[in-house]
Design an enzyme around this catalytic site. Structure first.
Site, PDB file in Angstrom:
ATOM      1  N   ASP A 131       0.880  -1.171   0.000  1.00 40.22           N
ATOM      2  CA  ASP A 131       0.000   0.000   0.000  1.00 40.22           C
ATOM      3  C   ASP A 131       0.915   1.218   0.000  1.00 40.22           C
ATOM      4  O   ASP A 131       1.530   1.539   1.007  1.00 40.22           O
ATOM      5  CB  ASP A 131      -0.893  -0.035   1.246  1.00 40.22           C
ATOM      6  CG  ASP A 131      -1.752   1.226   1.388  1.00 40.22           C
ATOM      7  OD1 ASP A 131      -1.739   2.067   0.461  1.00 40.22           O
ATOM      8  OD2 ASP A 131      -2.430   1.372   2.431  1.00 40.22           O
ATOM      9  N   LYS A 149       2.768  11.237  -3.220  1.00 40.51           N
ATOM     10  CA  LYS A 149       1.729  10.555  -4.007  1.00 40.51           C
ATOM     11  C   LYS A 149       0.802  11.566  -4.686  1.00 40.51           C
ATOM     12  O   LYS A 149       0.273  11.313  -5.761  1.00 40.51           O
ATOM     13  CB  LYS A 149       0.928   9.631  -3.085  1.00 40.51           C
ATOM     14  CG  LYS A 149      -0.150   8.804  -3.783  1.00 40.51           C
ATOM     15  CD  LYS A 149      -0.753   7.824  -2.792  1.00 40.51           C
ATOM     16  CE  LYS A 149      -1.926   7.067  -3.341  1.00 40.51           C
ATOM     17  NZ  LYS A 149      -2.449   6.094  -2.371  1.00 40.51           N
ATOM     18  N   GLU A 207      -7.308   0.388  -4.711  1.00 37.32           N
ATOM     19  CA  GLU A 207      -7.351   0.276  -3.256  1.00 37.32           C
ATOM     20  C   GLU A 207      -8.693  -0.282  -2.750  1.00 37.32           C
ATOM     21  O   GLU A 207      -8.694  -1.154  -1.873  1.00 37.32           O
ATOM     22  CB  GLU A 207      -7.042   1.639  -2.622  1.00 37.32           C
ATOM     23  CG  GLU A 207      -5.564   1.996  -2.758  1.00 37.32           C
ATOM     24  CD  GLU A 207      -5.265   3.473  -2.545  1.00 37.32           C
ATOM     25  OE1 GLU A 207      -6.181   4.216  -2.166  1.00 37.32           O
ATOM     26  OE2 GLU A 207      -4.109   3.885  -2.776  1.00 37.32           O
ATOM     27  N   ASP A 262     -12.971   5.465   2.034  1.00 41.02           N
ATOM     28  CA  ASP A 262     -11.524   5.530   2.321  1.00 41.02           C
ATOM     29  C   ASP A 262     -11.121   6.955   2.668  1.00 41.02           C
ATOM     30  O   ASP A 262     -11.010   7.822   1.798  1.00 41.02           O
ATOM     31  CB  ASP A 262     -10.753   5.028   1.088  1.00 41.02           C
ATOM     32  CG  ASP A 262      -9.243   4.945   1.332  1.00 41.02           C
ATOM     33  OD1 ASP A 262      -8.767   5.497   2.336  1.00 41.02           O
ATOM     34  OD2 ASP A 262      -8.544   4.320   0.508  1.00 41.02           O
TER      35      ASP A 262
END
Length: 618
Positions: A23, A87, A187, A211
């Site tokens: 992850d 990211k 994800e 999320d």
């Protein structure tokens, strides 16, 4: 002869090479595997330490790299050398993030251009791919240290909304870290796998995955049928997450204690210290009713009631996204059969309460929300390793497919391991004024330069109307049908000129050819990515020189003598740097020319606009 690995820690034989699940998060990253004895997914950690590695990278004065907890400590003492939230930069251009650049304490090259963003630390320039590769390298080393065996293969997760450029950037980062990235998976798909949803081929379900991570929020609605995960809709905010909850607390303290924005700007370390204290407050308020601490001369206090009031607007924003996602999927909340919670920020009791009430059901939060995505990636890795025969594996492309772009680079449109049928398209433009044709060269392989890959086909798109460089929009499309036949098309969108070609299935490669090409891509990853970065820097520098030259031809009389001399000198320096094959030097000289030309370009533009507006009522 088959290779058999030995686990030094246990002395046991490993018939299969370990494939890890990773992850790669905005705030924290982690790595997980299927435990060889219990067959359960576990996040790797040493003794009592956390499984999470902060996604923070610190560069010292000698460009040595530190990643994780030690790097996080430098956020306060050396904010300009410490990179966080890399990211958020993946696959992004300068224009994509220019309105957000103030949120970063490090230097993002603020050039009004469409090329990929770069981060400057001292005299060195790093792409988001470079930065993410350092995090992945740290995870790889950590896994190897814990498992006492080499780790070279991985499944890496990305948000469901990541576009092709962002997914490709993630693959490149893995390759640069020395990992063969077997699959990039969404994800929410990973999270549902971690809860055992979708593993049985008989299962047929519609689920929501909520999320709320450190830096991003997304809600995904998935339909799972016969082992296939289909993303029905996704919604969210790439700039909303736990960081914003922390910032709401920081703003509350600043207001309460009279800490001015000017003081914060003058002391970046104070802002970081407040941010870290706010993070502690958020965590403590998930289990207690109040939080207090001292920072320098300040008494920092906050109650649970105050905290809930501060974050209510943020939670409301996420619920609005949930409504939009349901609308896009053409579903009602009552039709959702399971709600999976992901991300550390879902531990906040008010978040769980709001999501449960919206969907009208109890949420799934029994798996550690920080680890759930990595655990799901490990389950997917186990399936790819062939250890879970129940799961359906779709036919996939054995090698990446792409076209040649400026500098002899391979631009991948369909990455290897993409399930087929598949299609992808991307827009390109001309580099020369009045260019009437474009050669489309199709390649297969994993190397960054086309000269190391296998050419499949080539054709010319001719008849492009004469336009200035950069104006034509040529869309190149790849379509692979269920039989593995690739059709490549090119179309100039303004004029409608089009051409296509068919490429035969499997492209005549044996398994050993494919294996050899994959092995070479890993072996030469560092050299390849350095070659790509150099080629991109050269192309960018050459484009800037052409643009500046054209600008000077039209506007030389509007510049001062000093501006003309400085520009000529900077152009000469950039031209010289391009011949020296030093990426950082080229980028430095490109930035210097930009710094010189930007003020007068803006001035001349403003004057032109003012002149055009004279005598007009607006």
């Amino acid at each position: 002869m088959a290779k058999i690995a030995i686990n030094i820690a246990t002395g046991s034989l490993q018939q299969e090479e370990i494939i890890v699940g990773i992850d790669l998060g905005t705030t924290n990253s982690l790595v997980a595997i299927i435990h060889p004895e219990t067959k359960q997914a576990v996040a790797l950690k040493e003794h009592d330490s956390s499984s999470m590695v902060p996604s923070v990278i610190y560069f010292d004065g000698q460009s040595n790299v530190t990643v994780g907890d030690e790097a996080k400590k430098k956020l306060i003492s050396s904010p300009e050398r410490t990179i966080f939230s890399a990211k958020r930069l993946m696959g992004k251009s300068y224009n994509d993030i220019r309105n957000r650049s103030a949120a970063f304490s490090y230097k993002i090259i603020d050039d009004n251009a469409e090329s990929l963003v770069k981060v400057q630390v001292g005299d060195k320039f790093y792409s988001p791919v470079d930065l993410s590769s350092y995090i992945l390298k740290e995870l790889k080393h950590r896994a190897e240290h814990i498992l006492k065996t080499p780790v070279n293969k991985a499944v890496i997760t990305v948000p469901a909304y990541f576009n092709d450029a962002q997914r490709q950037a993630t693959r490149d980062a893995g390759k640069l870290a020395g990992l063969d990235v077997l699959r990039i998976i969404n994800e929410p798909t990973a999270a549902s796998l971690a809860y055992g949803i979708g593993i049985s081929r008989e299962e047929n379900k519609v689920i929501a995955v909520y999320d709320l991570g450190g830096g991003t929020f997304d809600i995904s609605i998935l339909r799972i049928a016969g082992g296939i995960f289909e993303v029905l809709s996704t919604n969210g905010d790439t700039y909303l997450g736990g960081d914003d909850i922390d910032q709401a607390i920081v703003e509350h303290w600043k207001k309460e204690l009279g800490i001015s924005t000017e003081k914060i700007a003058a002391e970046p370390s104070l802002n970081q210290a407040l941010r870290l204290a706010a993070e502690s407050a958020k965590k403590q308020l998930s289990v207690t009713d109040s939080y207090e601490t001292t920072l320098e001369d300040y008494e920092l206090k906050i109650s649970l009631a105050q905290f809930n009031t501060l974050i209510q607007p943020l939670i409301d924003t996420t619920i609005r996204s949930c409504k939009s996602a349901l609308k896009d999927a053409d579903l009602k909340a009552s039709e959702i059969e399971a709600v999976v919670m992901v991300g550390g920020s879902t531990r906040v009791p008010l978040v769980k309460k709001a999501v449960g009430e919206f969907f009208g059901r109890e949420v799934n939060d029994t798996v550690n929300p920080d680890e759930v995505v990595a655990l799901g990636a490990a389950i997917q890795a186990d399936i790819l390793a062939g250890n879970n025969k129940e799961f359906l594996l779709i036919d996939i492309t054995p090698l990446s497919l792409g076209i040649e772009t400026a500098g002899g680079l391979m631009d991948v449109l369909i990455p290897r391991n993409t399930k087929i049928p598949a299609k992808a398209s991307r827009q390109y433009t001309t580099q020369v004024d009045a260019q009437s044709g474009m050669r489309i060269s199709v390649f297969q392989g994993e190397r960054d330069l086309v000269e190391h890959n296998r050419k499949l086909a080539e054709f010319n798109l001719s008849g492009i109307p004469g336009m200035p460089a950069g104006l034509p929009k040529v869309e190149v499309g790849f379509l692979i049908n269920a039989d593995g036949i690739l059709t490549v098309s090119a179309r100039e969108l303004r004029s409608g000129v089009a051409q296509s070609i068919e490429v035969k299935p499997q492209y005549g490669l044996t398994d050993s050819d494919v294996e050899k090409m994959l092995l070479e891509s890993i072996t030469h990853a560092k050299d390849d990515i350095a070659a790509r970065a150099l080629a991109e820097a050269k192309t960018e520098g050459e484009q800037l020189l052409k643009t500046t030259e054209r600008f000077l031809q039209k506007n030389a009389e509007l510049l001062t003598k000093d501006e003309l001399l400085q520009t000529a000198s900077a152009m000469q320096a950039l031209q010289l740097s391009i011949t020296m094959n030093d990426k950082d030097l080229i980028q430095k000289k490109t930035e210097e020319l930009n710094e010189i030309s930007r003020p007068y370009a803006e001035r001349i533009m403003d004057e032109a606009v003012a002149g055009a507006m004279k005598g007009k009522n607006v």
